[in-house]
Scaffold this motif. Structure first.
Motif, PDB file in Angstrom:
ATOM      1  N   HIS A  84       0.831  -1.201   0.000  1.00 42.72           N
ATOM      2  CA  HIS A  84       0.000   0.000   0.000  1.00 42.72           C
ATOM      3  C   HIS A  84       0.865   1.250   0.000  1.00 42.72           C
ATOM      4  N   VAL A  85       0.243   2.355  -0.369  1.00 45.60           N
ATOM      5  CA  VAL A  85       0.848   3.678  -0.306  1.00 45.60           C
ATOM      6  C   VAL A  85       0.042   4.449   0.728  1.00 45.60           C
ATOM      7  N   CYS A  86       0.721   5.199   1.576  1.00 43.12           N
ATOM      8  CA  CYS A  86       0.038   5.935   2.636  1.00 43.12           C
ATOM      9  C   CYS A  86       0.093   7.433   2.355  1.00 43.12           C
ATOM     10  N   LEU A  87      -1.058   8.081   2.436  1.00 39.77           N
ATOM     11  CA  LEU A  87      -1.164   9.525   2.287  1.00 39.77           C
ATOM     12  C   LEU A  87      -1.490  10.126   3.645  1.00 39.77           C
ATOM     13  N   ALA A  88      -0.632  11.028   4.137  1.00 40.62           N
ATOM     14  CA  ALA A  88      -0.889  11.733   5.396  1.00 40.62           C
ATOM     15  C   ALA A  88      -1.558  13.061   5.071  1.00 40.62           C
ATOM     16  N   ALA A 118       5.570   7.396   9.669  1.00 42.09           N
ATOM     17  CA  ALA A 118       6.784   8.206   9.578  1.00 42.09           C
ATOM     18  C   ALA A 118       6.856   9.300  10.634  1.00 42.09           C
ATOM     19  N   ARG A 119       5.716   9.777  11.112  1.00 48.49           N
ATOM     20  CA  ARG A 119       5.698  10.853  12.113  1.00 48.49           C
ATOM     21  C   ARG A 119       5.227  10.380  13.478  1.00 48.49           C
ATOM     22  N   GLY A 120       5.294   9.074  13.715  1.00 43.87           N
ATOM     23  CA  GLY A 120       4.823   8.538  14.997  1.00 43.87           C
ATOM     24  C   GLY A 120       3.472   7.889  14.813  1.00 43.87           C
ATOM     25  N   ASN A 121       2.644   7.948  15.849  1.00 45.61           N
ATOM     26  CA  ASN A 121       1.320   7.337  15.784  1.00 45.61           C
ATOM     27  C   ASN A 121       0.304   8.311  15.194  1.00 45.61           C
ATOM     28  N   ALA A 122      -0.423   7.834  14.208  1.00 44.65           N
ATOM     29  CA  ALA A 122      -1.489   8.627  13.601  1.00 44.65           C
ATOM     30  C   ALA A 122      -2.739   8.518  14.458  1.00 44.65           C
ATOM     31  N   ARG A 123      -3.459   9.595  14.544  1.00 42.99           N
ATOM     32  CA  ARG A 123      -4.692   9.592  15.336  1.00 42.99           C
ATOM     33  C   ARG A 123      -5.725   8.663  14.708  1.00 42.99           C
ATOM     34  N   ARG A 124      -5.941   8.793  13.369  1.00 45.72           N
ATOM     35  CA  ARG A 124      -6.917   7.943  12.676  1.00 45.72           C
ATOM     36  C   ARG A 124      -6.354   7.526  11.329  1.00 45.72           C
ATOM     37  N   THR A 125      -6.851   6.392  10.843  1.00 42.98           N
ATOM     38  CA  THR A 125      -6.401   5.864   9.562  1.00 42.98           C
ATOM     39  C   THR A 125      -7.503   5.007   8.953  1.00 42.98           C
ATOM     40  N   PHE A 126      -7.519   4.909   7.629  1.00 43.96           N
ATOM     41  CA  PHE A 126      -8.393   3.957   6.942  1.00 43.96           C
ATOM     42  C   PHE A 126      -7.746   3.585   5.611  1.00 43.96           C
ATOM     43  N   TYR A 127      -8.250   2.520   5.001  1.00 42.73           N
ATOM     44  CA  TYR A 127      -7.702   2.006   3.741  1.00 42.73           C
ATOM     45  C   TYR A 127      -8.779   1.979   2.667  1.00 42.73           C
ATOM     46  N   PHE A 128      -8.326   2.081   1.413  1.00 45.78           N
ATOM     47  CA  PHE A 128      -9.209   1.963   0.256  1.00 45.78           C
ATOM     48  C   PHE A 128      -8.377   1.491  -0.924  1.00 45.78           C
ATOM     49  N   ARG A 129      -9.063   1.050  -1.977  1.00 42.83           N
ATOM     50  CA  ARG A 129      -8.388   0.635  -3.219  1.00 42.83           C
ATOM     51  C   ARG A 129      -8.735   1.611  -4.331  1.00 42.83           C
ATOM     52  N   GLY A 133      -6.922  -1.690  -8.198  1.00 41.70           N
ATOM     53  CA  GLY A 133      -6.655  -2.626  -7.113  1.00 41.70           C
ATOM     54  C   GLY A 133      -5.494  -2.255  -6.220  1.00 41.70           C
ATOM     55  N   ASN A 134      -4.865  -1.106  -6.439  1.00 41.00           N
ATOM     56  CA  ASN A 134      -3.781  -0.677  -5.558  1.00 41.00           C
ATOM     57  C   ASN A 134      -4.369  -0.199  -4.236  1.00 41.00           C
ATOM     58  N   PHE A 135      -3.754  -0.625  -3.135  1.00 41.44           N
ATOM     59  CA  PHE A 135      -4.220  -0.253  -1.800  1.00 41.44           C
ATOM     60  C   PHE A 135      -3.600   1.062  -1.360  1.00 41.44           C
ATOM     61  N   PHE A 136      -4.439   1.895  -0.742  1.00 38.90           N
ATOM     62  CA  PHE A 136      -3.974   3.156  -0.160  1.00 38.90           C
ATOM     63  C   PHE A 136      -4.437   3.220   1.294  1.00 38.90           C
ATOM     64  N   GLU A 137      -3.610   3.841   2.088  1.00 33.70           N
ATOM     65  CA  GLU A 137      -3.965   4.179   3.453  1.00 33.70           C
ATOM     66  C   GLU A 137      -4.053   5.694   3.522  1.00 33.70           C
ATOM     67  N   ALA A 138      -5.066   6.203   4.191  1.00 32.94           N
ATOM     68  CA  ALA A 138      -5.162   7.633   4.483  1.00 32.94           C
ATOM     69  C   ALA A 138      -5.050   7.765   5.993  1.00 32.94           C
ATOM     70  N   ARG A 139      -4.309   8.781   6.440  1.00 33.11           N
ATOM     71  CA  ARG A 139      -4.132   8.971   7.882  1.00 33.11           C
ATOM     72  C   ARG A 139      -3.988  10.438   8.199  1.00 33.11           C
ATOM     73  N   HIS A 140      -4.250  10.758   9.458  1.00 33.26           N
ATOM     74  CA  HIS A 140      -3.912  12.097   9.940  1.00 33.26           C
ATOM     75  C   HIS A 140      -3.312  11.953  11.330  1.00 33.26           C
ATOM     76  N   TYR A 141      -2.356  12.823  11.578  1.00 36.40           N
ATOM     77  CA  TYR A 141      -1.668  12.864  12.860  1.00 36.40           C
ATOM     78  C   TYR A 141      -2.328  13.921  13.742  1.00 36.40           C
ATOM     79  N   ALA A 142      -2.027  13.880  15.028  1.00 35.14           N
ATOM     80  CA  ALA A 142      -2.591  14.856  15.970  1.00 35.14           C
ATOM     81  C   ALA A 142      -2.135  16.255  15.618  1.00 35.14           C
TER      82      ALA A 142
END
Length: 142
Positions: A84-88, A118-129, A133-142
């Motif tokens: 997966h690729v993660c977008l913050a 990369a910046r520690g623990n993210a407050r929330r995260t979810f995944y989608f395709r 069919g490529n997997f992505f994670e979306a997250r935000h930090y505090a």
């Protein structure tokens, strides 16, 4: 960051239809297309979408896999998405992305909490395709 610190320049994804993929990333994910017009006119081999000032995602047509002689094993890797690729994102952009994906009936996972990145623990995260069919994670930090 110092001037000699490595930065992520780009990620390359295999896609069936680069124009449709660019439209998905623009409309659903909110990323700006790069070289889409040039690709459509046959002047660029693939389009990209911009993640930020320093990073893009290249949308490589599957049809190019056989011709990528500079990358050993390229043909064998086509059609096999990476993990997966993660977008913050900032919190409001995180929520807006989730809403846009749901509006387009793109399945999303439940919200996860305190996921390490990369910046520690993210407050929330979810995944989608994406549509390929490529997997992505979306997250935000505090």
């Amino acid at each position: 960051m110092t001037d000699n610190t490595p930065r992520l320049d780009h990620v390359v994804l295999w896609v069936r239809d680069p124009v449709a993929a660019a439209e998905f990333y623009e409309e659903a994910v909110g990323l700006e297309p790069v070289r889409l017009g040039e690709f459509a006119e046959g002047q660029a081999p693939f389009p990209s979408v911009r993640v930020n000032d320093e990073t893009i995602i290249d949308l490589m047509p599957l049809t190019m896999a056989e011709r990528m002689e500079m990358l050993p094993g390229a043909a064998e890797s086509s059609g096999h998405p990476l993990n997966h690729v993660c977008l913050a994102l900032p919190e409001d952009a995180f929520d807006a992305l989730r809403d846009r994906l749901r509006e387009r009936s793109v399945p999303v996972t439940d919200i996860g909490h305190d996921s390490f990145g990369a910046r520690g623990n993210a407050r929330r995260t979810f995944y989608f395709r994406d549509p390929d069919g490529n997997f992505f994670e979306a997250r935000h930090y505090a």
